[in-house]
Motif scaffolding. Structure first.
Motif, PDB file in Angstrom:
ATOM      1  N   ILE A  38       0.985  -1.031  -0.270  1.00 37.09           N
ATOM      2  CA  ILE A  38       0.040   0.058  -0.333  1.00 37.09           C
ATOM      3  C   ILE A  38       0.767   1.280   0.555  1.00 37.09           C
ATOM      4  O   ILE A  38       0.496   2.041  -0.850  1.00 37.09           O
ATOM      5  CB  ILE A  38      -0.747   0.297   0.971  1.00 37.09           C
ATOM      6  CG1 ILE A  38      -1.737  -0.873   1.110  1.00 37.09           C
ATOM      7  CG2 ILE A  38      -1.675   1.398   1.955  1.00 37.09           C
ATOM      8  CD1 ILE A  38      -2.791  -1.756   2.075  1.00 37.09           C
ATOM      9  N   GLU A  71      -8.030  -2.821  -1.226  1.00 37.37           N
ATOM     10  CA  GLU A  71      -7.230  -1.369  -1.256  1.00 37.37           C
ATOM     11  C   GLU A  71      -5.698  -1.378  -1.820  1.00 37.37           C
ATOM     12  O   GLU A  71      -4.867  -0.367  -2.631  1.00 37.37           O
ATOM     13  CB  GLU A  71      -5.699  -2.033   0.068  1.00 37.37           C
ATOM     14  CG  GLU A  71      -7.640  -1.474   1.502  1.00 37.37           C
ATOM     15  CD  GLU A  71      -7.431  -2.875   1.702  1.00 37.37           C
ATOM     16  OE1 GLU A  71      -7.439  -3.895   1.200  1.00 37.37           O
ATOM     17  OE2 GLU A  71      -8.054  -2.661   3.105  1.00 37.37           O
ATOM     18  N   SER A  74      -6.959  -0.244  -5.394  1.00 40.61           N
ATOM     19  CA  SER A  74      -7.399   0.710  -6.014  1.00 40.61           C
ATOM     20  C   SER A  74      -5.966   1.986  -5.314  1.00 40.61           C
ATOM     21  O   SER A  74      -5.955   3.118  -6.296  1.00 40.61           O
ATOM     22  CB  SER A  74      -8.008   1.494  -3.788  1.00 40.61           C
ATOM     23  OG  SER A  74      -8.767   2.582  -3.350  1.00 40.61           O
ATOM     24  N   CYS A  75      -5.151   1.591  -5.132  1.00 39.38           N
ATOM     25  CA  CYS A  75      -4.403   2.182  -4.550  1.00 39.38           C
ATOM     26  C   CYS A  75      -2.862   2.295  -7.033  1.00 39.38           C
ATOM     27  O   CYS A  75      -2.985   3.415  -7.219  1.00 39.38           O
ATOM     28  CB  CYS A  75      -2.688   1.772  -4.516  1.00 39.38           C
ATOM     29  SG  CYS A  75      -2.534   2.286  -2.964  1.00 39.38           S
ATOM     30  N   CYS A 103     -14.119   3.237  -2.128  1.00 37.05           N
ATOM     31  CA  CYS A 103     -12.574   3.859  -2.938  1.00 37.05           C
ATOM     32  C   CYS A 103     -11.893   2.889  -4.324  1.00 37.05           C
ATOM     33  O   CYS A 103     -11.423   4.016  -4.321  1.00 37.05           O
ATOM     34  CB  CYS A 103     -11.965   2.397  -1.390  1.00 37.05           C
ATOM     35  SG  CYS A 103     -11.547   2.773   0.727  1.00 37.05           S
TER      36      CYS A 103
END
Length: 306
Positions: A38, A71, A74-75, A103
């Motif tokens: 992340i 997550e 999403s990045c 997200c």
């Protein structure tokens, strides 16, 4: 500890340093985990390192045995979206091994706003409104996209729908600590501060000197159907500009002016603060909703990529 360092570099826009720490970590025998990726993927996103970010994402499972989660997707969507690769970001979402959450879609919607992709923004916004109908942010972002296109009827319809659902927007506010006291500023509201007269004079003074230095107010960041003169007036009293003016008045020279903001800094304020830092010979550190911006000598640590 490795993750903390990587994330810290990422938040300050130091992508090269974050990547170096990642490779130092791996070479020292410490295996990366979900949090590591992340941090390093965010670092790539914040600094436009698309090639490195994609390579790291693709190596997560095959090389480091870390399964990508929402997550991480999403990045990568944010990474592609910031770089203008919106179709690739959309294809990635469609091919995800897990279901896309708010997200992931939110990262894509933000990119649509950045690159004025109204066609795709409407598709994404509808997804978000199904997932999080109570989140006013999705309504506001779509409203802002309509505003930038001059679609005022659509803006009015969205705002009316928000009122029906009793949804409200969090106002933009900035705050600064001076002598252990926190001073909060809300966009357009200068009269509530006890030293509003001094702040107002400083805002007007700064406005004059940066215009001489080449600043031109960007009315596209005032997303209302109003005259240009009103847009310029509105821009002048954005919360971060009020906080900067107060900081120049109160923070001794030689010390950085440190400001926090609850939303993403707008493009007009970003351009203005760069010039303010130059003409006043001050260092200004602004932490917005996403990252730190270090303004000094007329430039920002983000390289105008945020």
């Amino acid at each position: 500890m490795w993750n903390s360092i990587i994330t810290g570099y990422a938040q300050h826009g130091l992508g090269k340093e974050a990547l170096q720490v990642f490779y130092d970590m791996v070479s020292s025998g410490v295996p990366p985990d979900e949090v590591t990726f992340i941090g390093v993927l965010s670092a790539c996103s914040y600094t436009g390192r698309v090639k490195e970010g994609i390579e790291l994402f693709e190596s997560m499972k095959s090389k480091y045995l870390v399964n990508p989660k929402t997550e991480h997707y999403s990045c990568v969507v944010d990474l592609l979206g910031r770089a203008g690769k919106l179709n690739e970001a959309m294809n990635l979402i469609r091919d995800m091994s897990v279901e896309a959450d708010a997200c992931v879609w939110g990262a894509l919607l933000g990119a649509c706003r950045l690159h004025n992709r109204l066609d795709l923004a409407e598709v994404v916004a509808k997804k978000l409104l199904l997932i999080e109908p109570e989140n006013s942010g999705h309504h506001i972002l779509l409203s802002n996209i309509y505003s930038s296109q001059g679609r005022w009827r659509d803006v009015a319809a969205l705002r009316s729908n928000m009122r029906v659902q009793s949804l409200s927007k969090s106002p933009g506010c900035s705050w600064i600590e001076v002598e252990k006291n926190v001073h909060v500023f809300t966009g357009g509201d200068i009269m509530s501060h006890p030293e509003h007269a001094l702040i107002l004079k400083m805002v007007e003074k700064l406005d004059g000197v940066i215009i001489e230095a080449g600043y031109s107010p960007d009315g596209s960041f005032v997303l209302h159907d109003v005259e240009e003169e009103e847009k310029v007036h509105s821009l002048r009293y954005h919360s971060e500009k009020l906080a900067v003016a107060f900081g120049i008045l109160k923070v001794p020279k030689g010390m950085p002016i440190r400001i926090m903001k609850n939303l993403r800094v707008c493009g007009d304020c970003h351009a203005a603060i760069k010039l303010i830092a130059r003409v006043t010979e001050r260092e200004i550190v602004l932490r917005d909703a996403n990252r730190f911006h270090h303004f000094k000598d007329g430039s920002c640590s983000c390289g105008d990529y945020w």
